[in-house]
Scaffold this motif. Sequence first.
Motif, PDB file in Angstrom:
ATOM      1  N   LYS A  28      -5.954   0.581  -0.069  1.00  0.00           N
ATOM      2  CA  LYS A  28      -5.726   0.997  -1.451  1.00  0.00           C
ATOM      3  C   LYS A  28      -4.266   1.428  -1.657  1.00  0.00           C
ATOM      4  O   LYS A  28      -3.622   1.020  -2.627  1.00  0.00           O
ATOM      5  CB  LYS A  28      -6.671   2.165  -1.776  1.00  0.00           C
ATOM      6  CG  LYS A  28      -7.015   2.293  -3.231  1.00  0.00           C
ATOM      7  CD  LYS A  28      -8.164   3.268  -3.394  1.00  0.00           C
ATOM      8  CE  LYS A  28      -7.853   4.262  -4.493  1.00  0.00           C
ATOM      9  NZ  LYS A  28      -8.721   5.447  -4.449  1.00  0.00           N
ATOM     10  N   ILE A  29      -3.776   2.215  -0.718  1.00  0.00           N
ATOM     11  CA  ILE A  29      -2.388   2.688  -0.811  1.00  0.00           C
ATOM     12  C   ILE A  29      -1.422   1.507  -0.724  1.00  0.00           C
ATOM     13  O   ILE A  29      -0.445   1.423  -1.470  1.00  0.00           O
ATOM     14  CB  ILE A  29      -2.088   3.707   0.321  1.00  0.00           C
ATOM     15  CG1 ILE A  29      -2.961   4.960   0.151  1.00  0.00           C
ATOM     16  CG2 ILE A  29      -0.607   4.090   0.337  1.00  0.00           C
ATOM     17  CD1 ILE A  29      -3.120   5.771   1.428  1.00  0.00           C
ATOM     18  N   ASN A  89       1.234   0.270  -3.689  1.00  0.00           N
ATOM     19  CA  ASN A  89       2.676   0.283  -3.433  1.00  0.00           C
ATOM     20  C   ASN A  89       3.225  -1.098  -3.072  1.00  0.00           C
ATOM     21  O   ASN A  89       4.353  -1.220  -2.615  1.00  0.00           O
ATOM     22  CB  ASN A  89       2.993   1.273  -2.307  1.00  0.00           C
ATOM     23  CG  ASN A  89       2.679   2.703  -2.708  1.00  0.00           C
ATOM     24  OD1 ASN A  89       3.426   3.338  -3.431  1.00  0.00           O
ATOM     25  ND2 ASN A  89       1.537   3.193  -2.269  1.00  0.00           N
ATOM     26  N   ILE A 128       2.618  -3.118  -0.585  1.00  0.00           N
ATOM     27  CA  ILE A 128       3.053  -3.182   0.805  1.00  0.00           C
ATOM     28  C   ILE A 128       2.303  -4.314   1.500  1.00  0.00           C
ATOM     29  O   ILE A 128       1.087  -4.445   1.352  1.00  0.00           O
ATOM     30  CB  ILE A 128       2.746  -1.832   1.503  1.00  0.00           C
ATOM     31  CG1 ILE A 128       3.668  -0.751   0.941  1.00  0.00           C
ATOM     32  CG2 ILE A 128       2.911  -1.954   3.014  1.00  0.00           C
ATOM     33  CD1 ILE A 128       3.083   0.619   1.067  1.00  0.00           C
ATOM     34  N   LYS A 186     -10.138   1.585   4.296  1.00  0.00           N
ATOM     35  CA  LYS A 186     -10.311   1.450   2.850  1.00  0.00           C
ATOM     36  C   LYS A 186      -9.173   2.176   2.107  1.00  0.00           C
ATOM     37  O   LYS A 186      -8.565   1.630   1.182  1.00  0.00           O
ATOM     38  CB  LYS A 186     -11.662   2.054   2.469  1.00  0.00           C
ATOM     39  CG  LYS A 186     -12.193   1.636   1.120  1.00  0.00           C
ATOM     40  CD  LYS A 186     -13.627   2.149   0.982  1.00  0.00           C
ATOM     41  CE  LYS A 186     -13.894   2.590  -0.439  1.00  0.00           C
ATOM     42  NZ  LYS A 186     -15.107   3.420  -0.553  1.00  0.00           N
ATOM     43  N   ASP A 187      -8.883   3.393   2.556  1.00  0.00           N
ATOM     44  CA  ASP A 187      -7.817   4.178   1.916  1.00  0.00           C
ATOM     45  C   ASP A 187      -6.455   3.533   2.101  1.00  0.00           C
ATOM     46  O   ASP A 187      -5.663   3.456   1.163  1.00  0.00           O
ATOM     47  CB  ASP A 187      -7.773   5.596   2.520  1.00  0.00           C
ATOM     48  CG  ASP A 187      -8.748   6.536   1.822  1.00  0.00           C
ATOM     49  OD1 ASP A 187      -9.363   6.103   0.831  1.00  0.00           O
ATOM     50  OD2 ASP A 187      -8.885   7.685   2.268  1.00  0.00           O
ATOM     51  N   ILE A 222      -5.455  11.648   6.233  1.00  0.00           N
ATOM     52  CA  ILE A 222      -4.399  10.674   6.477  1.00  0.00           C
ATOM     53  C   ILE A 222      -3.107  11.385   6.100  1.00  0.00           C
ATOM     54  O   ILE A 222      -2.930  11.804   4.953  1.00  0.00           O
ATOM     55  CB  ILE A 222      -4.571   9.409   5.605  1.00  0.00           C
ATOM     56  CG1 ILE A 222      -5.921   8.752   5.905  1.00  0.00           C
ATOM     57  CG2 ILE A 222      -3.427   8.421   5.870  1.00  0.00           C
ATOM     58  CD1 ILE A 222      -6.201   7.540   5.042  1.00  0.00           C
ATOM     59  N   TYR A 258     -13.462   4.223   6.539  1.00  0.00           N
ATOM     60  CA  TYR A 258     -12.903   5.000   5.422  1.00  0.00           C
ATOM     61  C   TYR A 258     -11.377   4.950   5.441  1.00  0.00           C
ATOM     62  O   TYR A 258     -10.738   4.794   4.401  1.00  0.00           O
ATOM     63  CB  TYR A 258     -13.321   6.472   5.501  1.00  0.00           C
ATOM     64  CG  TYR A 258     -14.766   6.744   5.185  1.00  0.00           C
ATOM     65  CD1 TYR A 258     -15.391   6.135   4.106  1.00  0.00           C
ATOM     66  CD2 TYR A 258     -15.500   7.628   5.955  1.00  0.00           C
ATOM     67  CE1 TYR A 258     -16.718   6.402   3.820  1.00  0.00           C
ATOM     68  CE2 TYR A 258     -16.828   7.902   5.671  1.00  0.00           C
ATOM     69  CZ  TYR A 258     -17.434   7.287   4.607  1.00  0.00           C
ATOM     70  OH  TYR A 258     -18.730   7.547   4.322  1.00  0.00           O
ATOM     71  N   VAL A 259     -10.802   5.102   6.642  1.00  0.00           N
ATOM     72  CA  VAL A 259      -9.340   5.095   6.749  1.00  0.00           C
ATOM     73  C   VAL A 259      -8.796   3.746   6.295  1.00  0.00           C
ATOM     74  O   VAL A 259      -7.846   3.667   5.505  1.00  0.00           O
ATOM     75  CB  VAL A 259      -8.884   5.406   8.203  1.00  0.00           C
ATOM     76  CG1 VAL A 259      -7.374   5.247   8.326  1.00  0.00           C
ATOM     77  CG2 VAL A 259      -9.315   6.808   8.616  1.00  0.00           C
ATOM     78  N   ILE A 289       1.698   7.015   6.257  1.00  0.00           N
ATOM     79  CA  ILE A 289       1.709   5.681   6.856  1.00  0.00           C
ATOM     80  C   ILE A 289       3.145   5.173   6.916  1.00  0.00           C
ATOM     81  O   ILE A 289       3.973   5.490   6.049  1.00  0.00           O
ATOM     82  CB  ILE A 289       0.811   4.679   6.092  1.00  0.00           C
ATOM     83  CG1 ILE A 289       1.286   4.462   4.651  1.00  0.00           C
ATOM     84  CG2 ILE A 289      -0.646   5.109   6.093  1.00  0.00           C
ATOM     85  CD1 ILE A 289       0.475   3.419   3.917  1.00  0.00           C
TER      86      ILE A 289
END
Lengths: 116, 224
Positions: A16-17, A21, A23, A12-13, A108, A9-10, A111
Amino acid sequence: MHELGVVFYVIKDVNKIAQENQIKKVHSVTLEIGEVSTVIPALLEDCWKWAIKREPVMEAAKLLVETIPAITYCEDCGEKYSTVQYAKICPRCNSERTYLLQGNEFNIKEIMVEDE
Amino acid sequence: MDKFRVIEVKRSVFEDNDADAEKLREELKNEGTFLLNLMSSPGAGKTTTLKRTIAMLKDEMKIGVMEADIDSDVDAKAIIETGVRAIQIHTGGMCHLDADMTRQGLREFGTKDLDFVVLENVGNLVCPAEFDTGAIKNAMILSVPEGDDKPLKYPLMFSICSAVLINKCDTLSVFDDFDCKAVEERIRKLNPDCKIFFGSAKTGEGFEAWADWIRAEVKAFQNK
């Protein structure tokens, strides 16, 4: 066992972020984990190291964990106490009418990214 | 030179799953398909319970079963023998199903013509309680040999279920330290509205009340 699932899950998130952005490289991921979230940080880290090998954006990213203490509130006497120490029964008045104020989080927090 | 910057995220890792679960519930509502998430420890009698439940209900409603296991397809085969549709999904080592996996499984299965679908979750009293699958209702089976202390040890599981079936009551004479009253009180303390049924999937005792609960739930859901 559970830890591997939440690592996915982390990832995947974070993917997405990163995409949103634009990155290319994530340097570290900081999680906030409640004391009674049932996730064990040491196991989480092992799963993380294994799982990120196939994730180009975060293949070398560090996992940082901040712990949120678990606090239970007593509806009868208003006491706030440590869930880990006393569990469901209020240490001041012995009431069972208590509920968890905080401590089951799995967030989360932030990052850290590397810009070229 | 490399430059680092921090992006604040501040979101729960389970947000996505909760959103997926709501989406699935919406789809099920449009289809009129009642999805029951059935959970228990390994060996509590989920498959035997299902076989008896299906035999009692299959002439009244169209039933499907989605079996979730880490591996093997023995459960799905046992269900297919009862004459209803079943699909086996493998969680690939995961200890539970999440809403996205449930939704993918159901879409592949095709639930449009079904009234009642049971998701037989991975046998485990811990992780499945923490992930919303998108089911309309949760139910669990506790078998007598497991002991009457289970609501104390796995409170979350007992808190999220609308119904608990106490199974293998035909063994109460052997496991005579199982206190039916105590187990009921322990469950009520966690979950006052929970329906509690005592029965045996093997002998069929108590199953009429369990089947009636399903009938009423499916009907209420479809008439909404």
